[in-house]
Write a protein that holds these residues in place. Structure first.
Motif, mmCIF file in Angstrom:
data_model
loop_
_atom_site.group_PDB
_atom_site.id
_atom_site.type_symbol
_atom_site.label_atom_id
_atom_site.label_comp_id
_atom_site.label_asym_id
_atom_site.label_seq_id
_atom_site.Cartn_x
_atom_site.Cartn_y
_atom_site.Cartn_z
ATOM 1 N N UNK A 331 -12.830 -29.117 17.532
ATOM 2 C CA UNK A 331 -13.285 -27.739 17.282
ATOM 3 C C UNK A 331 -14.704 -27.468 17.749
ATOM 4 N N UNK A 332 -15.459 -28.516 18.107
ATOM 5 C CA UNK A 332 -16.844 -28.318 18.531
ATOM 6 C C UNK A 332 -17.824 -28.483 17.382
ATOM 7 N N UNK A 333 -19.045 -28.829 17.740
ATOM 8 C CA UNK A 333 -20.041 -29.128 16.719
ATOM 9 C C UNK A 333 -20.413 -27.893 15.911
ATOM 10 N N UNK A 334 -20.426 -26.715 16.546
ATOM 11 C CA UNK A 334 -20.809 -25.484 15.844
ATOM 12 C C UNK A 334 -19.826 -25.152 14.724
ATOM 13 N N UNK A 482 -24.778 -18.424 14.112
ATOM 14 C CA UNK A 482 -25.565 -17.544 14.976
ATOM 15 C C UNK A 482 -26.408 -18.344 15.976
ATOM 16 N N UNK A 483 -27.176 -19.315 15.475
ATOM 17 C CA UNK A 483 -28.149 -19.993 16.347
ATOM 18 C C UNK A 483 -27.505 -21.016 17.264
ATOM 19 N N UNK A 484 -26.281 -21.447 16.953
ATOM 20 C CA UNK A 484 -25.627 -22.457 17.784
ATOM 21 C C UNK A 484 -24.520 -21.861 18.641
ATOM 22 N N UNK A 485 -24.603 -20.561 18.945
ATOM 23 C CA UNK A 485 -23.563 -19.921 19.747
ATOM 24 C C UNK A 485 -23.459 -20.524 21.143
ATOM 25 N N UNK A 486 -24.565 -21.077 21.637
ATOM 26 C CA UNK A 486 -24.540 -21.658 22.976
ATOM 27 C C UNK A 486 -24.084 -23.097 23.008
#
Length: 495
Positions: A331-334, A482-486
């Motif tokens: 699922x990804x780290x975010x 929010x801050x890890x959208x990239x």
């Protein structure tokens, strides 16, 4: 033993070395929580005041938090295995002193010495993992095991302590460290590699002093305000601590060889991860202390029964720490970080369902669910921070990560514990409450109007702490999204 070369898979011997590294990790984390169940016995034996009780619990964490980055830097210079064994020796000696402490002040001093030893063990063990497992995927799994030992140790500390306290006096919770450390001394030379940085910058002694002058007075002020109210010395200590922390940050920004590399915080993923470690451990540590008191003093369980009630959470924390990397690859780290924080938030706020007569299964379900969230997030946080640093800086990076964990645990006892105490005392409607529920029951007895009112007031304090911790976690989950959208989906460990 030498570490595998870059890109080389770890050998079976290396994995055995990982098992050895879990010994000091278990002990350090257990010694945060093992006293939760022992405190009623310690109160009867050495008679600490309410303020001394908090210092007995968290001077250990404050010393670790204040010295972790320092010890990580020292390990980079003199050798990580060497400082690991030196710290183990200090930790063992201090454990024996604590076991036979004749007074509250003596026990606080011994716990402080244990904190100094513990501050060397955590970054040394974690940075050695970075050297022993150069492949990102294997390193992620190894860090998951390390995190399971750390978080699981905090969870099973009360269980082991409860079993021992059921048969022996309170000092045995410290003496159990000695045989475990003996195994470490025997196995480490053959199974753990030595590593030190080839080139190091001048040591930041000024940064060490400023960090300690900032952390200790500031936290003391929080504790004193909750326990004793507003006073000039307390306000002065708080202001002094804040000024010193600001001076520390200014110094670190200007010095050519900083103790704390502030540029790391420009990375949104690392900053969010450190915030998760701080708030997560603050919530988990503070509520672990309060819920253990709840089980004994409100629901009336004995030490062993209360200890066994911690097993479901210990299991979920350990399991999901080890397998967090599998979830993250899907699922990804975010999503994994934000989701795990949200799970912990929901379970924490759910503790408001606890009453003076709640069924035990409610507590077991809520804490086991919280363990799922905490296990995942703590494993990922550690891998993100340590994996971002070059090998020669992994000691300092692991120190930064562990500082967030340890400071969070200590702040949980200071902030959430103090909030619960303040609410408890505010509910005194002429019954004559003492500074804590345990002291109140000791004075007024375990039955009668005063005892019933005190238990109800304690539960109100527990609810306030649960809401505060849960709301902070929920807000942090949104921040992470929010801050890890990239952030990209990771394939082999966290980068």
């Amino acid at each position: 033993m030498s570490a595998p070369a870059a890109g080389q898979a770890a050998t079976r011997r290396t994995w055995f070395g990982l098992i050895v590294l879990q010994l000091p990790v278990l002990l350090v984390s257990m010694d945060f929580s093992v006293l939760y169940l022992a405190m009623p016995t310690i109160i009867d034996s050495v008679g600490p005041s309410a303020t001394q009780q908090l210092w007995i619990l968290d001077i250990y964490g404050f010393m670790i938090a204040g010295l972790l980055i320092t010890m990580g830097n020292i390990g980079d210079r003199i050798g990580r295995r060497r400082i690991l064994l030196a710290g183990a020796a200090v930790f063992g000696i201090a454990s024996v002193i604590a076991a036979f402490a004749p007074s509250a002040g003596f026990l606080i001093a011994a716990r402080a010495l244990m904190g100094i030893g513990g501050a060397t063990l955590m970054p040394a063990s974690l940075s050695l993992i970075a050297n022993m497992f150069p492949l990102a995927r294997q390193r992620a799994r190894a860090i998951g095991v390390w995190t399971a030992a750390f978080a699981g140790g905090a969870a099973i500390g009360p269980v082991i302590g409860g079993v021992l306290l059921h048969h022996y006096w309170w000092g045995v919770v410290f003496l159990i460290n000695v045989p475990v450390l003996a195994v470490l001394f025997l196995a480490a030379p053959s199974l753990l590699p030595e590593f030190r940085a080839e080139h190091t910058e001048p040591f930041d002694f000024v940064g060490v002093v400023l960090s300690l002058l900032g952390i200790l007075p500031a936290v003391y002020a929080v504790k004193a305000l909750a326990a004793e109210g507003v006073s000039a010395p307390t306000i002065g200590a708080g202001v002094f601590g804040i000024v010193m922390l600001v001076a520390f940050l200014v110094h670190e920004n200007r010095t050519p060889s900083p103790l704390l590399t502030l540029s790391l915080f420009k990375n949104a993923t690392i900053s969010a991860s450190l915030a998760i470690a701080l708030v997560g451990m603050m919530t988990q540590g503070g509520l672990a202390y309060l819920t253990n008191l709840y089980l004994q003093s409100v629901l009336g369980f004995d030490v062993l029964e209360a200890a066994l009630a911690g097993i479901p959470m210990a299991i979920t924390v350990a399991f999901f720490s080890v397998y967090a990397d599998r979830l993250t690859r899907k699922v990804g780290v975010r999503i994994a970080l934000a989701g795990s924080v949200l799970i912990a938030a929901v379970a924490t706020i759910g503790l408001v369902a606890l009453t003076e007569t709640s069924a035990l299964w409610i507590f077991l379900v809520l804490t086991a669910l919280a363990g799922v969230g905490f296990g995942i997030q703590f494993s990922l946080v550690t891998d993100v921070v340590v994996g971002s640093a070059p090998p020669e800086k992994s000691g300092a990076a692991s120190g930064l990560s562990e500082t967030s964990f340890e400071l969070g645990t200590a702040l949980g006892l200071a902030l959430l514990g103090s909030l619960a105490t303040a609410v408890f005392l505010s509910k005194d409607d002429g019954h004559g409450f003492a500074d804590s529920l345990g002291e109140t029951l000791h004075i007024h007895g375990t039955t009668g109007p005063a005892a019933d009112a005190a238990r109800a007031a304690f539960v109100d304090g527990l609810h306030a702490a649960a809401i505060a911790g849960g709301v902070l976690l929920a807000a942090l989950s949104v921040v992470v999204m929010v801050v890890m959208r990239g952030s990209i989906r990771i394939q082999h460990g966290v980068h």
